[in-house]
Design a protein around this motif. Structure first.
Motif, short mmCIF file in Angstrom:
data_model
loop_
_atom_site.label_atom_id
_atom_site.label_comp_id
_atom_site.label_asym_id
_atom_site.label_seq_id
_atom_site.Cartn_x
_atom_site.Cartn_y
_atom_site.Cartn_z
N SER A 248 0.86 -1.17 0.00
CA SER A 248 0.00 0.00 0.00
C SER A 248 0.90 1.23 0.00
O SER A 248 1.69 1.42 0.93
CB SER A 248 -0.91 0.00 1.23
OG SER A 248 -1.76 1.12 1.23
N LEU A 249 0.82 2.03 -1.05
CA LEU A 249 1.73 3.16 -1.24
C LEU A 249 1.25 4.40 -0.50
O LEU A 249 0.06 4.71 -0.50
CB LEU A 249 1.85 3.48 -2.73
CG LEU A 249 2.29 2.32 -3.64
CD1 LEU A 249 2.17 2.74 -5.10
CD2 LEU A 249 3.70 1.88 -3.31
N LYS A 250 2.18 5.11 0.11
CA LYS A 250 1.85 6.37 0.77
C LYS A 250 1.89 7.52 -0.23
O LYS A 250 1.07 8.44 -0.19
CB LYS A 250 2.82 6.63 1.93
CG LYS A 250 2.66 5.65 3.09
CD LYS A 250 3.60 5.99 4.23
CE LYS A 250 3.41 5.04 5.40
NZ LYS A 250 4.33 5.34 6.52
N THR A 251 2.88 7.51 -1.11
CA THR A 251 2.97 8.52 -2.17
C THR A 251 3.07 7.80 -3.51
O THR A 251 3.62 6.70 -3.59
CB THR A 251 4.20 9.43 -1.98
OG1 THR A 251 5.39 8.63 -1.95
CG2 THR A 251 4.09 10.20 -0.68
N MET A 252 2.57 8.45 -4.55
CA MET A 252 2.52 7.81 -5.85
C MET A 252 3.03 8.74 -6.94
O MET A 252 2.93 9.96 -6.81
CB MET A 252 1.09 7.41 -6.20
CG MET A 252 0.47 6.37 -5.31
SD MET A 252 -0.86 5.51 -6.20
CE MET A 252 -1.81 6.88 -6.88
N PRO A 253 3.55 8.16 -8.02
CA PRO A 253 3.89 8.98 -9.18
C PRO A 253 2.62 9.39 -9.91
O PRO A 253 1.54 8.84 -9.66
CB PRO A 253 4.74 8.03 -10.04
CG PRO A 253 4.22 6.67 -9.69
CD PRO A 253 3.87 6.75 -8.22
N LYS A 254 2.75 10.34 -10.80
CA LYS A 254 1.61 10.75 -11.62
C LYS A 254 1.21 9.60 -12.54
O LYS A 254 2.06 8.96 -13.17
CB LYS A 254 1.99 11.97 -12.45
CG LYS A 254 0.87 12.53 -13.29
CD LYS A 254 1.34 13.74 -14.07
CE LYS A 254 0.23 14.28 -14.95
NZ LYS A 254 0.70 15.47 -15.74
N VAL A 255 -0.09 9.31 -12.60
CA VAL A 255 -0.58 8.21 -13.42
C VAL A 255 -1.41 8.79 -14.57
O VAL A 255 -2.33 9.57 -14.34
CB VAL A 255 -1.44 7.24 -12.59
CG1 VAL A 255 -1.93 6.09 -13.46
CG2 VAL A 255 -0.65 6.71 -11.40
N ALA A 256 -1.09 8.39 -15.79
CA ALA A 256 -1.80 8.90 -16.96
C ALA A 256 -3.26 8.44 -16.93
O ALA A 256 -3.57 7.32 -16.52
CB ALA A 256 -1.12 8.42 -18.24
#
Length: 351
Positions: A248-256
């Motif tokens: 479970s990610l706390k921060t994420m990259p931008k997703v198209a």
């Protein structure tokens, strides 16, 4: 959720504790019980327990729809998943280091030792962090003092890495060159951690950052750094044998936006789950090698959706996918032709 074990239990009792909490397929009188106990000795109670959380039923306060043998299979399938992902991240890291050394070594193989010559040394650098001023989020101010501090910290760490490196050419340099402490940039990058490589990209002049992000990875620099930082986190999970499938990610990259149709968007937001990791990985690998074979990754992801009492779509959704079929559809989509956007400065990005 199950309480943390606070008393010493034998391996037999640990297996029976799984049974008590609802894990099926455990019979102390069966032939395979001894094998199950030996398996727990190897994996460990809490390591195996990590992979059971997807089957915890809060209403009944126990695990539902999973047997002990299926739980062990899930653990080993996650091991295979980490191997596939770790290998791809290794290729990305190597390509990144090669490009760093190519850019910094164009005019002088020792240019990297003088940070003021290749780092952004004025204005604000948002990739090194942000500060809030008068309600505005701004990048960290960089000047000659900030850059000199970065240089001293990096070179202090680098000298220890050079001395301890098991890279043959670095060892040869360390033994034979009596005048220099630091090797050429082409050798230096082979001593870096993935995190250090990413940090060097953050420090670079904007033109150099752009050359790496757009010409090598076909992404804007913000998206590239976010994806690289995520993969660095995933690399560490792989190295330390963490639970990747349930991440479970706390921060994420931008997703198209185009990926929405493959993702579990039940709550209206992008899922902070494994599917986002897969997208970042595929985006970067596709840019480096359009013929990279993802069939084993696809096979492993599909295997993590079967052989339990839960539905395949339920397990796929827990990984952040819309359903099981979306796993295959997402990976296959990378074989499609990509649109290229060209910009006035001559740069371009694949979409």
């Amino acid at each position: 959720m199950e309480k943390i074990m606070e008393h010493h239990l034998s391996y037999v009792d640990q297996v029976l504790l799984f049974k008590k909490k609802g894990i099926t397929g455990i019979d102390q009188n069966s032939i395979k019980f001894e094998k199950q106990v030996n398996t727990l000795k190897i994996i460990g109670y809490y390591k195996l327990k990590q992979y059971s959380y997807a089957f915890w039923d809060h209403d009944n306060n126990q695990y539902m729809g999973i047997s002990f043998d299926e739980l062990v299979k899930r653990y080993y399938r996650d091991q295979r998943l980490k191997q596939e992902i770790f290998q791809a991240i290794g290729d990305i890291e190597t390509a990144l280091n090669n490009e760093i050394s190519y850019i910094l070594g164009k005019t002088d193989p020792y240019l990297y030792l003088d940070f003021e010559k290749w780092c952004q040394n004025s204005g604000r650098n948002k990739y090194l962090g942000t500060v809030k001023r008068r309600g505005r989020i701004m990048g960290v101010k960089v000047d000659k003092y900030k850059i000199k501090n970065e240089e001293l910290a990096f070179l202090s760490q680098l000298q220890h890495q050079v001395k301890k490196s098991n890279y043959i050419d670095v060892q040869k340099f360390e033994r034979t060159d009596r005048t220099r402490i630091f090797p050429t940039v082409w050798l230096m990058v082979n001593t870096l951690s993935f995190g250090q490589s990413i940090y060097l990209v953050k420090l670079m002049l904007p033109d150099n950052r752009r050359e790496i992000s757009q010409k090598l990875f076909h992404l804007d620099i913000k998206s590239l750094i976010q994806s690289l930082e995520l993969l660095n986190l995933i690399r560490n999970i792989c190295c330390h044998n963490g639970d990747l499938v349930d991440i479970s990610l706390k921060t994420m990259p931008k997703v198209a936006t185009k990926y929405r149709k493959y993702l579990n968007m039940d709550n209206g937001n992008y899922p902070h789950r494994l599917a986002i990791v897969i997208i970042s990985l595929l985006d970067l690998m596709y840019s480096l090698n359009k013929k990279y074979d993802f069939k084993y990754l696809k096979r492993t992801l599909n295997s993590l959706c079967k052989d339990t009492g839960r539905t395949q779509n339920y397990l796929a959704k827990r990984m952040g996918f819309k359903d099981k079929n979306s796993i295959n559809a997402l990976i296959e989509s990378y074989k499609d032709k990509r649109a290229i956007t060209f910009y006035p400065d001559g740069s371009y990005i694949y979409r």
